[in-house]
Design a protein around this motif. Sequence first.
Motif, PDB file in Angstrom:
ATOM      1  N   PHE A  37     -15.894  -1.527  11.612  1.00 47.29           N
ATOM      2  CA  PHE A  37     -14.593  -2.113  11.290  1.00 47.29           C
ATOM      3  C   PHE A  37     -14.040  -1.516   9.994  1.00 47.29           C
ATOM      4  O   PHE A  37     -12.841  -1.242   9.893  1.00 47.29           O
ATOM      5  N   GLN A  94     -14.255   1.356   8.806  1.00 46.82           N
ATOM      6  CA  GLN A  94     -13.595   2.634   9.077  1.00 46.82           C
ATOM      7  C   GLN A  94     -12.301   2.451   9.859  1.00 46.82           C
ATOM      8  O   GLN A  94     -11.295   3.102   9.591  1.00 46.82           O
ATOM      9  N   ARG A  95     -12.346   1.555  10.833  1.00 44.46           N
ATOM     10  CA  ARG A  95     -11.182   1.410  11.718  1.00 44.46           C
ATOM     11  C   ARG A  95     -10.002   0.748  11.025  1.00 44.46           C
ATOM     12  O   ARG A  95      -8.855   1.079  11.312  1.00 44.46           O
ATOM     13  N   TRP A  96     -10.264  -0.200  10.132  1.00 49.95           N
ATOM     14  CA  TRP A  96      -9.157  -0.832   9.395  1.00 49.95           C
ATOM     15  C   TRP A  96      -8.389   0.241   8.640  1.00 49.95           C
ATOM     16  O   TRP A  96      -7.159   0.291   8.678  1.00 49.95           O
ATOM     17  N   LYS A 119      -6.388   2.615  10.803  1.00 48.92           N
ATOM     18  CA  LYS A 119      -5.194   2.039  11.416  1.00 48.92           C
ATOM     19  C   LYS A 119      -4.198   1.494  10.403  1.00 48.92           C
ATOM     20  O   LYS A 119      -3.141   0.995  10.786  1.00 48.92           O
ATOM     21  N   ILE A 156      -8.211  -5.033  15.930  1.00 47.83           N
ATOM     22  CA  ILE A 156      -7.287  -4.675  14.844  1.00 47.83           C
ATOM     23  C   ILE A 156      -5.851  -4.588  15.377  1.00 47.83           C
ATOM     24  O   ILE A 156      -4.907  -5.066  14.736  1.00 47.83           O
ATOM     25  N   TRP A 170      -3.196  -7.028  13.634  1.00 52.86           N
ATOM     26  CA  TRP A 170      -2.075  -6.409  12.924  1.00 52.86           C
ATOM     27  C   TRP A 170      -0.865  -6.213  13.825  1.00 52.86           C
ATOM     28  O   TRP A 170       0.150  -5.672  13.398  1.00 52.86           O
TER      29      TRP A 170
END
Lengths: 140, 102
Positions: free
Chosen positions: A116, A118-120, A123, B80, B84
Amino acid sequence: MHSQILRLWMLVALLWMPLLAFAAADLEINTPAISSLKTAMQQRHGQLAGHFASGAVGLTRDGLVAVRDAALVPLAQRQAVNGLVAAENQDRQALYREIARANGHPEWEEEIHSTFAQRWVQKAAPGWWHQNHSGAWVRK
Amino acid sequence: MKTLPMAKTKLAKRDFVPLSLWERARSEGNGHSESLLHYWGQRIAMTVLAVLLAATVSACVTINIYFPAAAAEKAADKIIDEVWQLKKQGDAPAPAKPDEQK
């Protein structure tokens, strides 16, 4: 003897079947606990998005959020932002734990956490702040 | 001559070939060559099966040890996107075919 061998072959084939399914399988993320965490985070994001954009709040390298520059928040709102950040981090940690648990592997929590993280960052919208590997704040 | 206990039973001749049978067949001449081929074919089949079974079992054990990184990434992206709201679902709420149901 032949039927014995045939039966054994069938057993081997049968044993491999769930493996094929596993290779294509997704992680379970549709439990009630995960859904409610998602909903809470989604609602909170409405309040946090502005602070991400202003740079007051940033994404940490360990998959959480932190107040990066409190001076960017009007004094009257600082307490509220601190509360939002604390609540967000609580939910995020609960989310990582819940995903690991929902998939029957509580020991995966750390790896899910770092996935997560890395992905946050990946994105995040341009202009948002995040920490690099050494912990320094960088603007995306 | 010392033989394996299995070779003494009648079942062993049809179902299983211990190494001593091969030696015995050689000393008896070539009368058994056809059935020997049959025996060895089965022996090889059984060996392949045993190896495959071992691989299967070990795969079943290891598959649960390793973290499914690709699946985790996919799950993270999905969550995500939702948190978001990166994927707008309201873009085309399927009025693609309002259909002329006049």
